[in-house]
Design an enzyme around this catalytic site. Sequence first.
Site, PDB file in Angstrom:
ATOM      1  CD  GLU B  60      -1.938  -2.861   1.278  1.00 53.72           C
ATOM      2  OE1 GLU B  60      -1.480  -3.064   2.145  1.00 53.72           O
ATOM      3  OE2 GLU B  60      -2.941  -2.650   1.057  1.00 53.72           O
ATOM      4  CG  HIS B 129     -11.314  -7.065   5.738  1.00 61.76           C
ATOM      5  ND1 HIS B 129     -10.418  -7.438   6.951  1.00 61.76           N
ATOM      6  CD2 HIS B 129     -10.796  -6.548   5.111  1.00 61.76           C
ATOM      7  CE1 HIS B 129      -8.951  -7.716   7.103  1.00 61.76           C
ATOM      8  NE2 HIS B 129      -9.035  -7.728   5.083  1.00 61.76           N
TER       9      HIS B 129
END
Lengths: 354, 325
Positions: B60, B129
Amino acid sequence: MKLPLSDHEYGEHGAVLPPQNHATHDGADIDLAVRTGIYRKLQEMRQFESRAYDLFMRQLVKGTSHLSLGMEAIAAGFGAAMRSDDYTFATYRGHAHTLARGVPMTPVMAELLGRSNGLMSGKGGSMHLTSVEHGMMGSYAIIGAHLTIANGAAWSAQYRGTGQVAVCFFGDGTTNIGAFHEALNYAAVYRLPVVFVCENNLYMEYTAIADITAVQHPAADRASAYGLGSQVIDGNDADAVYLAASAAIERARAGEGPSLVEALTYRHGGHSRADPGKYRPEHEVAAWKAYDPIPLYRARLVRLGVEEAELDLIDKEVAGAVDLATEEAIAGDLPSPESAFTDVWADGGSSWRN
Amino acid sequence: MAQLTYRDAVARGIAQEMRRDERVVLIGEDVAGAGGVFKTTVGLLAEFGPKRVIDTPISEQAILGAAMGAAMTGLRPVAEIMFSDFFAVCWDIVVNEIAKTRYMTDGQVVLPLVIKTGNGGGLRFGAQHSQSIENWAMAVPGLKVVTPSTPEDVVGLMAAAVRSDDPVMFFEHKGLYSSKGEVPDGDIVDSLGTAKIRRPGTDATILALGMMVPRALAAADQLAGRGISAEVIDVRSLVPLDTATILSSLSRTGRLFTVEENPRLLGWGAEIASIAAEEGFWDLDGPIQRITTPHIPLPSADSLEDLVMPSADSVATTVEKALQS
């Protein structure tokens, strides 16, 4: 389990000493004009940062500053090998890299002093020197981040087909952070035109890199994990740097992908101005100060037939330029209060609501 | 006019901009070959090819660093962070680099980039999540923050985000991906920094964002049956914030409620409540009330997740009680 500092006291690790032979690259195939240009840059960096240190002691430079005294050959060698539209990404220790790209001294000095005639009008400071028009794409103060950003500039150059190369400088401590590894893999996967340059000065901040790194060469020994060659060079010899830089940049420009160069060097002072650097073995400091990149290079030029008087003139011209930059920086106005509120956004302002 | 899902609208918005401007490129994990794990980038690789639609490693920081470096040197990248929870591993690039560089360089560096991400709960994915983190981004000067709630807004706000010369955090709500809505034909370009009144009303103003918008609308339906006329405003953009629309609504209804998916402390509604208290105080006929997820991580079990997130029922009940007291 072997713990750091279990086999030696803090500051009493084995010294890493510089090479003994100062003439190794005397015979390198480098134009004398390039070499005298490198010499001038070395002088600019040394004299500029020495002055910055003085101004710090006079409390004209505020906050902190990270000097690269002793490490100038890396910035000068790479600077000479880069094309004018190539990109530099530096760390918070970026004064020399900024000067290497031809950024004038006055705005750099004024930025250190927080003046309105500073390179970023006083809004960035010593750790964030940036001059886009010179290809100096920024100095980044969070370890590791700018390797990933240099990849982006390299990707953009590749996409636009401009042949530009991004050169990214970082310290030995950076090799143990995740972004370093993410960036190397990323650059290798997309064959990006980027050159990663580890300025290995043997110490992170106050801890020897060797004490807390699994391999001897923190950058070069990791390179093979990403399919890159392992290169360790003498970072105090500007000719060694220039040769390695030219090869890596050429390779990148030719579309052959990234390189990683680990340049061994040493900082003459501490990590930042708060640090006297007492954690280093005395004889190590002495040996590296005796292997100072500037006298080393000057002696070479003399051996190659350059008149001492010509070099003295360069020294004197640089001293005049540093004096002028100092005067102009000190004479600069403080930034206008309104400028604190400009350029958060592309519309020039800082408004977050209607 | 076509019926489009929210996820298809994401791809349509990006495609619209990629057709217009070849500087627009897309990178992210699984965005190319797979069309995105949430299928929000289906068809883009086929139309624009591998030079412009690029699968990345699970890195990321490398993804956002690449987007930033490209943006500062002439491209207009769209980068995807798959789940917004993953911003925690690359927040440095967002906060220290992307958000601050224009300011620190006195405007020398321009960063026209969009970071799109799947945000929010309701899918039983558990605490790592499911987070709604748009309020993290709201707290950082230098980031624009939008959260569309309808397919039409997805297309129009994506276009506005891509055309913006500022970095834009584009929060797609995972719980809305399969929702459908009418989307006009042709190019759509919305404007950042604008809220929309989704349902006019006279008795109370309910502010909502993302998946809380349909829930607030359902609550307003319930309230209508009980004789309460609620105005529902889709805030859409946290930065810039359309305080004019919000304060104007408050001046007409006299009551203000926020419906926030984030955990309680420092949700976006807290800032709006503060603004309303300072600037709309004399319009208020009663306390401002925030309806939020409690200050807990989101549980996974459907029964528990449903219990803790604001629902149409809990919104309607809270508003009704407040207006009766």
